[in-house]
Design an enzyme around this catalytic site. Structure first.
Site, PDB file in Angstrom:
ATOM      1  CE  LYS A 175       2.929  -3.217  -3.006  1.00  0.00           C
ATOM      2  NZ  LYS A 175       3.047  -4.463  -2.210  1.00  0.00           N
ATOM      3  CG  ASP A 216      -0.071  -7.270   0.670  1.00  0.00           C
ATOM      4  OD1 ASP A 216      -0.522  -8.074  -0.165  1.00  0.00           O
ATOM      5  OD2 ASP A 216       0.866  -6.491   0.427  1.00  0.00           O
ATOM      6  CB  THR A 242       3.369  -3.580  -7.683  1.00  0.00           C
ATOM      7  OG1 THR A 242       4.396  -4.400  -7.125  1.00  0.00           O
ATOM      8  CG2 THR A 242       3.721  -3.212  -9.121  1.00  0.00           C
ATOM      9  N   GLY A 273      11.957  -9.071   8.162  1.00  0.00           N
ATOM     10  CA  GLY A 273      11.696  -8.074   7.135  1.00  0.00           C
ATOM     11  C   GLY A 273      11.173  -6.786   7.744  1.00  0.00           C
TER      12      GLY A 273
END
Length: 298
Positions: A72, A109, A68, A133
């Site tokens: 990453k 993800d 995390t 985003g």
């Protein structure tokens, strides 16, 4: 409680800080339920110490790990191989060993988001999608959407450089997708939203404790056509301000909690070869979110 001894198999979470993560409790709940003899440990790794941490994983024979913030992207040079998903996204959130004993970086993800689209039976082929985003989560979502042969991805983000880099990186990999960029709310954005069938928030705006914030105003949200879908990856709170407004306008809403569980399930499968039960993972996440919200209100 899992018994810890020399036979316990260890999975780690590499990041800094780690107080925000729900992954240890989520994975340990499934390890205990299945009586697997695994344990999932949060491992604080400060920037600049990542190489040492990876060497430690190799020496101690960890089964695998999650990765995390802020590691990453920085972790990639320390790995032996990347999955196609990790290469496309340019970021890694899962480490596992392949049959050649290579340490592989993956990005679950992508499959996590894609599985929620399958659950919702969303046919995106030839559709226009808006994506808010430009970070790692947004890149993973964009890869999943492009693979589903969407016609257009309208990217909305605050920083011009970040959004230009985002589109430059992904446009090469998915040249058949029309990429449109917006860095602020303008009449042109409003017009573009009129053709959007799915809006995805992949930014942290609206996350607890800033629950009254929304990445899109009510006015611009209202530009979506009737029958549109609104998906917020923010899972704390499960019902964000964006989703509340979308629900009031009659749009179909999708929460981020299931994506979190599905990406965790994909990582679990990489480490163990087993498909974990999703229900205990979702239950663990729901319990943790409720407890965190209650503690903030005390």
């Amino acid at each position: 409680m899992t018994r810890l001894d020399q036979n316990t198999r260890i999975v780690g979470l590499l990041g800094y800080p780690l107080h925000h993560s729900f992954s240890p409790a989520m994975h340990n709940s499934v390890f205990e339920k299945l009586e697997m003899g695994f344990v999932y440990l949060p491992l604080k790794v400060k920037p600049g110490r990542l190489g040492e941490a990876i060497a430690g994983l190799r020496a101690l024979h960890f089964v695998g790990a999650n990765v995390t913030i802020p590691h990453k992207e920085q972790i990639i040079p320390y790995l032996d191989a990347l999955t196609p998903e990790a290469e496309m996204v340019g970021a890694v959130n899962t480490l596992y060993w392949n049959g050649k004993r290579q340490l592989v970086g993956d990005n679950t993800d992508v499959v996590g988001f894609d599985r929620t689209l399958s659950d919702a039976r969303l046919d995106l082929e030839g559709r226009s999608v808006a994506l808010i985003g430009s970070g790692g989560a947004a890149r993973a979502v964009a890869v999943a959407l492009a693979r589903r042969q969407v016609k257009e991805i309208i990217v909305v983000a605050r920083r011009h450089h970040a959004i230009q880099q985002f589109i430059q990186d992904l446009q090469v990999k998915f040249p058949d997708v029309l990429w449109t960029a917006h860095t602020q709310s303008t009449p042109v954005l409003a017009q573009d939203l009129e053709r959007v069938w799915l809006l995805v928030n992949a930014s942290p705006v609206g996350m607890h404790p800033h629950t009254q914030e929304s990445p899109l105003s009510q006015t611009f949200l209202g530009m979506l056509p009737q029958g549109a879908h609104v998906y917020d990856l923010v899972y704390n709170p499960p019902q964000t301000q964006l989703l509340q407004w979308a629900e009031e306008r009659g749009y179909t809403c999708h929460q981020g909690l299931h994506m979190l569980a599905y990406q965790g399930a994909a990582a679990f499968e990489r480490w163990t070869g087993l498909q974990p039960p999703i229900s205990p993972m979702i239950e663990s996440l729901t319990t943790q979110i409720a407890a965190l919200t209650a503690s903030k209100q005390d």
